[in-house]
Design a protein around this motif. Structure first.
Motif, PDB file in Angstrom:
ATOM      1  N   LEU A   1       0.832  -1.200   0.000  1.00 45.49           N
ATOM      2  CA  LEU A   1       0.000   0.000   0.000  1.00 45.49           C
ATOM      3  C   LEU A   1       0.866   1.249   0.000  1.00 45.49           C
ATOM      4  CD1 LEU A   1      -2.597   1.589   0.129  1.00 45.49           C
ATOM      5  CD2 LEU A   1      -2.685   1.162   2.599  1.00 45.49           C
ATOM      6  N   ALA A   2       1.924   1.249   0.807  1.00 44.18           N
ATOM      7  CA  ALA A   2       2.827   2.405   0.841  1.00 44.18           C
ATOM      8  C   ALA A   2       3.441   2.656  -0.534  1.00 44.18           C
ATOM      9  CB  ALA A   2       3.920   2.182   1.882  1.00 44.18           C
TER      10      ALA A   2
ATOM     11  N   THR B   1      -4.862   3.980  -5.607  1.00 45.81           N
ATOM     12  CA  THR B   1      -4.396   2.621  -5.306  1.00 45.81           C
ATOM     13  C   THR B   1      -5.584   1.749  -4.929  1.00 45.81           C
ATOM     14  OG1 THR B   1      -2.267   3.469  -4.507  1.00 45.81           O
ATOM     15  CG2 THR B   1      -2.876   1.245  -3.839  1.00 45.81           C
ATOM     16  N   THR B   2      -5.705   0.589  -5.545  1.00 47.17           N
ATOM     17  CA  THR B   2      -6.817  -0.323  -5.282  1.00 47.17           C
ATOM     18  C   THR B   2      -6.335  -1.546  -4.495  1.00 47.17           C
ATOM     19  OG1 THR B   2      -6.472  -1.590  -7.303  1.00 47.17           O
ATOM     20  CG2 THR B   2      -7.868   0.380  -7.459  1.00 47.17           C
ATOM     21  N   VAL B   3      -7.291  -2.306  -3.993  1.00 49.00           N
ATOM     22  CA  VAL B   3      -6.942  -3.558  -3.324  1.00 49.00           C
ATOM     23  C   VAL B   3      -6.225  -4.482  -4.305  1.00 49.00           C
ATOM     24  CG1 VAL B   3      -7.875  -5.663  -2.263  1.00 49.00           C
ATOM     25  CG2 VAL B   3      -8.784  -3.415  -1.606  1.00 49.00           C
ATOM     26  N   ALA B   4      -6.647  -4.478  -5.555  1.00 44.88           N
ATOM     27  CA  ALA B   4      -5.971  -5.302  -6.566  1.00 44.88           C
ATOM     28  C   ALA B   4      -4.509  -4.900  -6.713  1.00 44.88           C
ATOM     29  CB  ALA B   4      -6.695  -5.182  -7.907  1.00 44.88           C
TER      30      ALA B   4
ATOM     31  N   LYS C   1      -9.626  -1.406   2.041  1.00 40.19           N
ATOM     32  CA  LYS C   1      -8.419  -0.603   1.813  1.00 40.19           C
ATOM     33  C   LYS C   1      -8.222   0.433   2.917  1.00 40.19           C
ATOM     34  CE  LYS C   1      -8.152   2.790  -1.197  1.00 40.19           C
ATOM     35  NZ  LYS C   1      -8.037   3.627  -2.420  1.00 40.19           N
ATOM     36  N   GLU C   2      -9.320   1.009   3.389  1.00 42.10           N
ATOM     37  CA  GLU C   2      -9.212   2.018   4.444  1.00 42.10           C
ATOM     38  C   GLU C   2      -8.611   1.423   5.713  1.00 42.10           C
ATOM     39  OE1 GLU C   2     -12.289   4.429   7.261  1.00 42.10           O
ATOM     40  OE2 GLU C   2     -12.624   4.627   5.096  1.00 42.10           O
TER      41      GLU C   2
END
Length: 206
Positions: free
Chosen positions: A28-29, A40-43, A63-64
């Motif tokens: 994620l970073a 940015t997505t979960v995918a 994601k949050e």
């Protein structure tokens, strides 16, 4: 004769779970650094972490939640680095300088994440708002603790009231954010940030 099948040792399973969580946070970073939080997505996270959506949702509800965990870890580490950088036996001006320099260095190591923390987090849900308040409280406590040394007390500084600590925190955060948004480096604010912190905290500032 039957053979009992054993799974991996509990410690190994725990370490593997921790490794997956760390990879997801790092992914994620990296996504934020390249595309921003909203882009940015979960995918994207799953792809960067080389894991599955199932593994993602074993650790985070969405994601949050992953973002909140990433910022919680990052801010705890930032506070640790700032605190470790200050020599409580140094002159009071030097202690303030050390704290501000460490603060800027930690923020500059991940400028996109720093900007996302300041700009994106306040617009998210209840968990994000709780984290925002918790992080602010942790930074206020850090400022108050760092200012509670013999050198600073002898100089007439401290105890630092909460409103003053919030003012210092909010001013530095906003200056960092606008600097990054304007295409600058967080390190560009070093001089003015040190001077501002000293002006706010020095004994005659009240």
């Amino acid at each position: 004769m039957t053979t009992t099948r054993h799974g991996p040792p509990a410690t190994a399973a725990h370490e593997d779970q921790g490794g997956h969580r760390r990879r997801l946070l790092d992914a994620l970073a990296a996504g934020i650094a390249e595309h921003g939080y909203r882009g940015t997505t979960v995918a994207d996270i799953v792809r960067r972490a080389r894991t599955s959506r199932r593994t993602f949702y074993e650790h985070f509800s969405d994601k949050e939640a992953c973002f909140v965990a990433l910022l919680a870890d990052a801010n705890a580490e930032m506070i640790r680095q700032i605190t470790a950088a200050v020599d409580p036996e140094a002159a009071w001006e030097e202690q303030i300088r050390q704290a501000v320099l460490a603060w800027i260095a930690a923020a500059e190591s991940a400028p996109a994440l720093t900007l996302s923390w300041i700009r994106d987090l306040p617009s998210l849900g209840a968990a994000a708002r709780t984290l925002q308040r918790d992080v602010m409280d942790a930074f206020v406590t850090m400022i108050q603790t760092l200012c509670d040394t013999g050198e600073l007390r002898a100089a007439g500084i401290g105890p630092v009231p909460r409103p003053l600590a919030i003012l210092l925190l909010g001013g530095l955060r906003e200056l960092m954010a606008t600097t990054v948004e304007d295409g600058g480096r967080i390190g560009d604010i070093t001089g003015v940030a040190v001077r501002a912190a000293m002006a706010l905290l020095r004994p005659d500032s009240s």
